[in-house]
Write an enzyme that holds these catalytic residues in place. Structure first.
Site, mmCIF file in Angstrom:
data_model
loop_
_atom_site.group_PDB
_atom_site.id
_atom_site.type_symbol
_atom_site.label_atom_id
_atom_site.label_comp_id
_atom_site.label_asym_id
_atom_site.label_seq_id
_atom_site.Cartn_x
_atom_site.Cartn_y
_atom_site.Cartn_z
ATOM 1 N N ASP A 1 0.685 -1.088 0.055
ATOM 2 C CA ASP A 1 0.054 0.345 -0.417
ATOM 3 C C ASP A 1 0.995 1.017 -0.077
ATOM 4 O OD1 ASP A 1 -1.995 1.875 0.351
ATOM 5 O OD2 ASP A 1 -2.823 0.689 1.937
ATOM 6 N N HIS A 2 0.954 1.938 -0.880
ATOM 7 C CA HIS A 2 1.502 3.145 -1.360
ATOM 8 C C HIS A 2 1.458 4.224 0.063
ATOM 9 C CE1 HIS A 2 5.130 5.645 -2.165
ATOM 10 N NE2 HIS A 2 5.170 4.587 -4.336
#
Ligand code: COA
Length: 549
Positions: A521-522
């Protein structure tokens, strides 16, 4: 060519009526009687026809405007007429007709009021229908026992030219409904029996009123229509030129349905009508909203994402098909995947781990494994390596807090393992992986995989994961992009290990290479964090002695 302003005609007493549709545009060449705008009060919708043929020069209204009689609708360049002629002509030819066809507006006078608090019964008849006869009841707006306010719609009637809602002449309770949907009614027919409370206007002379205890057969109570407080004019009757189902938007719906749709923000064009002759019913709007809410709750659609739905396709038109019911787990997985895919900005990084030494060690432990009754697959090694990498790179062991202000750092390491079961994909969680040895992890992963396949996992067995491993290694593939199992922030995909030639600086040597991918999850993890995490894990798998450090 003369130019004439076309005004709003007599609206049968209605004032400040909303423009819900503008049916023409500047430049349009229109016929006499062609609809210009659709107006809608809370009681009726009406299409305003052009009194003349010509070319629309400019519009004076837009959707959402409120109009009253006399307000300008548009500028029309008349076809083949001198301006003097147009001045003489009535702005709207149908005005007189409208007055004729409108429902007894002047009968709004009220009969003497009943004393406050007293109840009486009033048989509400079908009012003057402006000359229409045998008009179809297309919607009952009330049910027995309903409390209605004065002016609330009782039924919707529809002739071949207009639909009209018949309002209640007084506040009260519906005791009986005297007709059914589909009935054909004419002026004077019994509509409902209403118990009127307090000082509501009576339907008949006070002397003829009865208390509830003195109730007589309904037929005996029928008041002369003239004595009825007739409903307000049904302005829909103004438009005698166009059938209401042929509005520019192609939507065939009564005012109450349109109003409900507007209140709920529903575009009727997106619905399928269930009423007679393709008419929209209130239930169509309600069912649509109900389904939409259910879809959002189940994750089938993402609330507010604005992502257009995939259109429904009738596959049977292409060949033989079979409908198979989705299992509960498959539906939940679909919902979770959509939620994660749509909410989490994913990045996937790939690398190969040289597991030649690890595999040699694993195989050397086979006799010991058999003695212990455990199967030592690559999975426990992957669990250990992942736990070590989570400890080394704690930015992976977090969740984003729902408040959008915090990150939840976890001081425990629980790892989920994706298990393929006949019922669908399940992700049981192994707790405290960092504190367990390879044998313990081998036994536990076999146990949870068996539990998953036998449908014996409890909800708690699948909760609390910090990271997930999805291994397709036994099946095959060079690599894949797993979807983050939110609220976790990262997941590892394991593909099939293969012997590959690897350059050692001097020559190519055969090495057992394990393709790995990490999706993250950036929002929570940066590329550099993932680089460190992944490099560390690959190093551990390439030399498992590092697990001892
Ligand atoms: N490369 C090559 N071989 C591999 C491997 C890999 N990455 N991973 C496992 N294998 C081998 C094992 O060593 C074993 O071989 P062996 O019997 O010769 O020792 C064989 O494949 C079968 O392993 P398996 O019984 O599947 O055990 P596992 O511990 O590797 O996996 C599960 C356990 C629960 C992960 C697995 O059974 C499973 O369900 N996998 C599917 C997960 C899934 O569907 N993920 C997709 C999510 S979208």
């Amino acid at each position: 060519m003369a130019i004439e302003i076309i005004p709003v005609p007599d609206l049968g007493g209605a004032d400040k009526v909303d423009v819900i549709e503008v049916c023409v545009e500047p430049g349009d060449v229109i016929e006499a009687e062609q609809s210009l705008v659709v107006l809608e009060s809370d009681k009726a919708s009406m299409e305003i026809p052009s009194p003349k043929a010509g070319k629309v020069i400019s519009l004076k209204v837009k959707e959402g405007d409120s109009l009253s009689e006399g307000d300008a609708i548009l500028e029309l360049e008349l076809e083949g007429e001198a301006s003097s002629e147009s001045d003489d002509a009535p702005a709207v030819e149908s005005t007189a007709e409208a007055e004729e066809t409108a429902v007894a507006a002047d009968a709004e006078e009220q009969a003497p009021a009943a004393p406050a608090g007293a109840t009486s019964q009033q048989l509400v008849p079908v009012p003057d229908l402006g000359g229409s006869d045998s008009v179809e009841v297309i919607e009952l707006c009330v049910a027995v026992g309903d409390e209605v306010a004065e002016g609330d719609s009782l039924v919707v009637l529809e002739s071949d030219k207009a639909s009209m809602e018949i309002p209640s002449p007084a506040a009260g309770k519906i005791l009986e409904i005297k007709l059914a949907e589909g009935d054909k009614v004419s002026e004077g027919a019994d509509l409902v029996l209403l118990e009127v409370t307090g000082s509501a206007p009576a339907a008949q002379p006070a002397s003829e009123q009865q208390s509830a205890s003195e109730q007589q057969p309904a037929a005996a109570q029928k008041p002369a229509p003239a004595a009825q407080p007739a409903p307000k004019p049904a302005p829909a009757a103004i438009s005698t030129a166009t059938d209401s189902r042929e509005s520019a938007a192609g939507v065939y719906a009564g005012p109450s349905v349109r109003k409900l749709a507007r209140q709920l923000g529903v575009d009727l064009n997106k619905l399928k009508p269930s009423g007679p002759r393709g008419r929209f019913m209130k239930d169509d709007v309600r069912s649509y909203v109900k389904q939409l809410v259910a879809d959002v709750n189940s994750g089938k659609v993402s609330g507010g994402s604005g992502i257009p739905a995939i259109p429904e396709v009738d596959f049977s038109q292409f060949g033989d098909i079979e409908m198979v019911k989705m299992s509960k787990i498959a539906k939940l997985t679909a919902a979770n995947m959509s939620r994660s895919w749509l909410n989490v900005p994913h990045v996937t990084q790939f690398d190969d781990a040289d597991i030649t030494e690890m595999e040699a060690f694993r195989k050397s432990m086979k006799a010991e494994a058999d003695k212990r009754g455990v199967k030592l697959t690559p999975l426990p090694f992957l669990l250990k390596a992942a736990a070590a990498a989570l400890e080394a790179e704690p930015s992976f062991n977090v969740s984003l807090h729902a408040d959008g202000e915090h990150i939840v750092k976890k001081n425990y390491i629980h790892i989920g393992v994706a298990v393929d079961t006949p019922a669908g994909l399940m992700v049981p969680v192994i707790r405290d992986v960092n504190k367990k040895g390879l044998w313990e992890l081998a036994a536990e992963s076999a146990e949870i995989a068996a539990k998953a396949r036998d449908g014996k996992l409890m909800p708690r067995d699948m909760q609390g994961g910090c990271f997930t491993i999805s291994s397709l290694g036994a099946i095959g593939g060079n690599g894949f992009t797993p979807i983050v199992n939110a609220p976790e922030v990262a997941i590892m995909g394991v593909s099939k290990a293969q012997m590959k030639p690897v350059w050692n600086g001097a020559e190519f040597i055969p090495r057992n290479m394990l393709p790995l991918s990490v999706s993250y999850d950036h929002r929570a993890i940066n590329g550099a964090d993932c680089g460190r995490f992944f490099t560390y894990m690959v190093a551990v798998l390439s030399d498992i002695r590092k697990l001892l450090l």
